[in-house]
Design a protein around this motif. Structure first.
Motif, PDB file in Angstrom:
ATOM      1  N   THR A  70       0.824  -1.212   0.000  1.00 60.05           N
ATOM      2  CA  THR A  70       0.000   0.000   0.000  1.00 60.05           C
ATOM      3  C   THR A  70       0.854   1.256   0.000  1.00 60.05           C
ATOM      4  O   THR A  70       0.608   2.198  -0.770  1.00 60.05           O
ATOM      5  CB  THR A  70      -0.925  -0.001   1.225  1.00 60.05           C
ATOM      6  N   VAL A  71       1.869   1.289   0.847  1.00 61.69           N
ATOM      7  CA  VAL A  71       2.730   2.479   0.924  1.00 61.69           C
ATOM      8  C   VAL A  71       3.488   2.662  -0.379  1.00 61.69           C
ATOM      9  O   VAL A  71       3.556   3.783  -0.917  1.00 61.69           O
ATOM     10  CB  VAL A  71       3.700   2.364   2.113  1.00 61.69           C
ATOM     11  N   ALA A  72       4.062   1.592  -0.915  1.00 55.98           N
ATOM     12  CA  ALA A  72       4.833   1.708  -2.147  1.00 55.98           C
ATOM     13  C   ALA A  72       3.971   2.210  -3.294  1.00 55.98           C
ATOM     14  O   ALA A  72       4.331   3.167  -4.002  1.00 55.98           O
ATOM     15  CB  ALA A  72       5.467   0.361  -2.498  1.00 55.98           C
ATOM     16  N   HIS A  73       2.824   1.597  -3.487  1.00 54.02           N
ATOM     17  CA  HIS A  73       1.987   1.959  -4.634  1.00 54.02           C
ATOM     18  C   HIS A  73       1.259   3.282  -4.411  1.00 54.02           C
ATOM     19  O   HIS A  73       1.021   4.022  -5.372  1.00 54.02           O
ATOM     20  CB  HIS A  73       1.024   0.819  -4.939  1.00 54.02           C
ATOM     21  N   GLY A  74       0.899   3.576  -3.174  1.00 53.94           N
ATOM     22  CA  GLY A  74       0.330   4.888  -2.901  1.00 53.94           C
ATOM     23  C   GLY A  74       1.338   5.999  -3.136  1.00 53.94           C
ATOM     24  O   GLY A  74       1.000   7.063  -3.687  1.00 53.94           O
ATOM     25  N   ALA A  75       2.585   5.777  -2.731  1.00 57.89           N
ATOM     26  CA  ALA A  75       3.621   6.779  -2.960  1.00 57.89           C
ATOM     27  C   ALA A  75       3.877   6.971  -4.449  1.00 57.89           C
ATOM     28  O   ALA A  75       4.088   8.105  -4.911  1.00 57.89           O
ATOM     29  CB  ALA A  75       4.908   6.381  -2.247  1.00 57.89           C
ATOM     30  N   VAL A  76       3.880   5.895  -5.212  1.00 52.70           N
ATOM     31  CA  VAL A  76       4.031   6.022  -6.668  1.00 52.70           C
ATOM     32  C   VAL A  76       2.949   6.933  -7.228  1.00 52.70           C
ATOM     33  O   VAL A  76       3.213   7.829  -8.046  1.00 52.70           O
ATOM     34  CB  VAL A  76       3.965   4.649  -7.354  1.00 52.70           C
ATOM     35  N   ARG A  77       1.720   6.721  -6.774  1.00 53.55           N
ATOM     36  CA  ARG A  77       0.619   7.549  -7.281  1.00 53.55           C
ATOM     37  C   ARG A  77       0.779   9.018  -6.867  1.00 53.55           C
ATOM     38  O   ARG A  77       0.544   9.925  -7.670  1.00 53.55           O
ATOM     39  CB  ARG A  77      -0.720   6.994  -6.773  1.00 53.55           C
ATOM     40  N   LEU A  78       1.174   9.243  -5.620  1.00 57.07           N
ATOM     41  CA  LEU A  78       1.375  10.622  -5.184  1.00 57.07           C
ATOM     42  C   LEU A  78       2.469  11.317  -5.989  1.00 57.07           C
ATOM     43  O   LEU A  78       2.310  12.456  -6.435  1.00 57.07           O
ATOM     44  CB  LEU A  78       1.735  10.658  -3.700  1.00 57.07           C
ATOM     45  N   LEU A  79       3.577  10.635  -6.171  1.00 61.82           N
ATOM     46  CA  LEU A  79       4.704  11.240  -6.878  1.00 61.82           C
ATOM     47  C   LEU A  79       4.388  11.475  -8.345  1.00 61.82           C
ATOM     48  O   LEU A  79       4.701  12.540  -8.897  1.00 61.82           O
ATOM     49  CB  LEU A  79       5.937  10.343  -6.726  1.00 61.82           C
ATOM     50  N   ALA A  80       3.759  10.497  -8.985  1.00 59.95           N
ATOM     51  CA  ALA A  80       3.397  10.665 -10.387  1.00 59.95           C
ATOM     52  C   ALA A  80       2.317  11.732 -10.550  1.00 59.95           C
ATOM     53  O   ALA A  80       2.372  12.552 -11.473  1.00 59.95           O
ATOM     54  CB  ALA A  80       2.927   9.342 -10.972  1.00 59.95           C
ATOM     55  N   GLY A  81       1.339  11.731  -9.640  1.00 62.34           N
ATOM     56  CA  GLY A  81       0.293  12.750  -9.717  1.00 62.34           C
ATOM     57  C   GLY A  81       0.836  14.145  -9.529  1.00 62.34           C
ATOM     58  O   GLY A  81       0.444  15.094 -10.233  1.00 62.34           O
ATOM     59  N   ALA A  82       1.783  14.305  -8.593  1.00 57.69           N
ATOM     60  CA  ALA A  82       2.387  15.619  -8.382  1.00 57.69           C
ATOM     61  C   ALA A  82       3.171  16.061  -9.606  1.00 57.69           C
ATOM     62  O   ALA A  82       3.142  17.228  -9.996  1.00 57.69           O
ATOM     63  CB  ALA A  82       3.294  15.583  -7.153  1.00 57.69           C
ATOM     64  N   ARG A  83       3.881  15.132 -10.228  1.00 58.45           N
ATOM     65  CA  ARG A  83       4.677  15.459 -11.417  1.00 58.45           C
ATOM     66  C   ARG A  83       3.782  15.886 -12.581  1.00 58.45           C
ATOM     67  O   ARG A  83       4.122  16.773 -13.358  1.00 58.45           O
ATOM     68  CB  ARG A  83       5.506  14.235 -11.807  1.00 58.45           C
ATOM     69  N   LEU A  84       2.617  15.236 -12.698  1.00 53.89           N
ATOM     70  CA  LEU A  84       1.710  15.524 -13.800  1.00 53.89           C
ATOM     71  C   LEU A  84       0.680  16.590 -13.465  1.00 53.89           C
ATOM     72  O   LEU A  84      -0.036  17.064 -14.354  1.00 53.89           O
ATOM     73  CB  LEU A  84       0.986  14.246 -14.209  1.00 53.89           C
ATOM     74  N   PRO A  88      -3.897  11.847  -7.887  1.00 54.36           N
ATOM     75  CA  PRO A  88      -3.229  10.544  -7.876  1.00 54.36           C
ATOM     76  C   PRO A  88      -4.179   9.363  -7.853  1.00 54.36           C
ATOM     77  O   PRO A  88      -3.847   8.288  -8.342  1.00 54.36           O
ATOM     78  CB  PRO A  88      -2.375  10.596  -6.600  1.00 54.36           C
ATOM     79  N   ALA A  89      -5.368   9.544  -7.296  1.00 56.59           N
ATOM     80  CA  ALA A  89      -6.329   8.442  -7.238  1.00 56.59           C
ATOM     81  C   ALA A  89      -6.949   8.152  -8.598  1.00 56.59           C
ATOM     82  O   ALA A  89      -7.549   7.086  -8.790  1.00 56.59           O
ATOM     83  CB  ALA A  89      -7.420   8.755  -6.224  1.00 56.59           C
ATOM     84  N   ARG A  90      -6.813   9.071  -9.541  1.00 48.73           N
ATOM     85  CA  ARG A  90      -7.442   8.905 -10.852  1.00 48.73           C
ATOM     86  C   ARG A  90      -6.445   8.526 -11.948  1.00 48.73           C
ATOM     87  O   ARG A  90      -6.814   8.453 -13.123  1.00 48.73           O
ATOM     88  CB  ARG A  90      -8.181  10.190 -11.246  1.00 48.73           C
ATOM     89  N   LEU A  91      -5.211   8.298 -11.589  1.00 47.09           N
ATOM     90  CA  LEU A  91      -4.228   7.884 -12.590  1.00 47.09           C
ATOM     91  C   LEU A  91      -4.590   6.508 -13.131  1.00 47.09           C
ATOM     92  O   LEU A  91      -4.928   5.596 -12.381  1.00 47.09           O
ATOM     93  CB  LEU A  91      -2.829   7.853 -11.979  1.00 47.09           C
ATOM     94  N   LEU A  92      -4.502   6.363 -14.448  1.00 43.91           N
ATOM     95  CA  LEU A  92      -4.846   5.104 -15.099  1.00 43.91           C
ATOM     96  C   LEU A  92      -3.573   4.485 -15.661  1.00 43.91           C
ATOM     97  O   LEU A  92      -2.956   5.018 -16.580  1.00 43.91           O
ATOM     98  CB  LEU A  92      -5.853   5.340 -16.229  1.00 43.91           C
ATOM     99  N   TRP A  93      -3.167   3.364 -15.063  1.00 41.97           N
ATOM    100  CA  TRP A  93      -1.959   2.685 -15.520  1.00 41.97           C
ATOM    101  C   TRP A  93      -2.230   1.911 -16.800  1.00 41.97           C
ATOM    102  O   TRP A  93      -3.277   1.306 -16.976  1.00 41.97           O
ATOM    103  CB  TRP A  93      -1.454   1.712 -14.451  1.00 41.97           C
ATOM    104  N   ARG A  94      -1.265   1.960 -17.691  1.00 48.97           N
ATOM    105  CA  ARG A  94      -1.248   1.079 -18.854  1.00 48.97           C
ATOM    106  C   ARG A  94      -0.046   0.152 -18.693  1.00 48.97           C
ATOM    107  O   ARG A  94       0.880   0.475 -17.973  1.00 48.97           O
ATOM    108  CB  ARG A  94      -1.166   1.895 -20.145  1.00 48.97           C
TER     109      ARG A  94
END
Length: 256
Positions: A70-84, A88-94
């Motif tokens: 949870t921490v690893a994947h939540g942090a990925v979403r936060l960091l990617a969401g901040a960059r974009l 972060p909760a709405r990021l759609l992975w391909r």
């Protein structure tokens, strides 16, 4: 080795070939190290960011794995969401054919081992990252002799710290393979010994080169490496993630 939470290999969506095309110019690659043993309020807040598939993995029978996942994947979403600049909760992975995750407009890769995860983000070129907990020396020597080129296996066996040296070389292979979205077996024969960074002019079956592989300073007991595809230089910036870091979490979590 691949961190927990790798995407399924067959998803039906393949990253465009341009994602691994050689590029020129200087790119900034941010590598975030994420301590995954976090307090319960942080775990709960990050859980709210996960998609249904990620929550299913987090809800498995191994509670410690689930919290770290949870921490690893939540942090990925936060960091990617901040960059974009996106929620972060709405990021759609391909996903690529071997499970490599990607987002439109951002190259992102992540890895986890024990209580540490690593996240790499950049624009304009493919990136791969790997973090590993250092193994037992006897296991390291045995695995090096099985999987590495003969010269590298001997260098591991002769090193004063064979476990540390093995783990460095394993991380380099994982990072390189993940940059291309390939299979680990394609990286076993690559010549990756020597001082960091290592420049591979020809990564063989993985795809067109060059590929630059650089070691990333990690806490005691861990090793980490990042790989980028492309002819131009890449500046690697190493950072440590914290749930209260306003730079990392521009889109702030609630409840922490």
């Amino acid at each position: 080795m691949t961190g927990p939470g790798a995407a399924p290999a067959d998803t039906g969506a393949v990253a465009p070939a341009a994602s691994v095309a050689p590029v020129s110019g200087t790119d900034v690659v941010d590598v975030w190290l994420v301590p995954t043993d976090q307090p319960e309020p942080v775990v709960r807040a990050l859980y709210e960011l996960l998609d249904p598939a990620e929550r299913a993995r987090a809800d498995g029978p191994d509670r410690r794995f689930g919290r770290r996942f949870t921490v690893a994947h939540g942090a990925v979403r936060l960091l990617a969401g901040a960059r974009l600049g996106r929620d972060p909760a709405r990021l759609l992975w391909r996903y690529g054919p071997h499970g490599k995750p990607w987002l439109d407009g951002l190259a992102v890769n992540h890895s986890a081992s024990g209580a540490l995860a690593a996240v790499a983000l950049t624009e304009g070129r493919a990136v791969g990252v790997d973090v590993e907990q250092v193994r037992d020396a006897r296991v390291a020597v045995r695995m090096a002799r099985r999987w590495f080129p003969a010269a590298e296996a001997e260098s591991v066996a002769a090193d004063p710290d064979p476990a540390g040296r093995f783990t460095v070389l394993w991380c380099r292979r994982e990072a390189c393979v993940k940059a291309y979205g390939g299979r680990l077996v394609q990286g076993f024969g690559l010549p990756l010994d020597g001082p960091s960074p290592v420049l591979l002019a020809d990564p063989g079956a993985l795809g067109p080169g060059p590929c630059r592989v650089e070691d990333v300073p990690a806490p005691d007991g861990f090793r980490a490496s990042v790989a980028t595809v492309g002819a131009g230089p890449a500046e690697v910036r190493r950072r440590t993630w914290s749930p209260t870091d306003p730079v990392a979490n521009r889109l702030a979590m609630t409840g922490t």
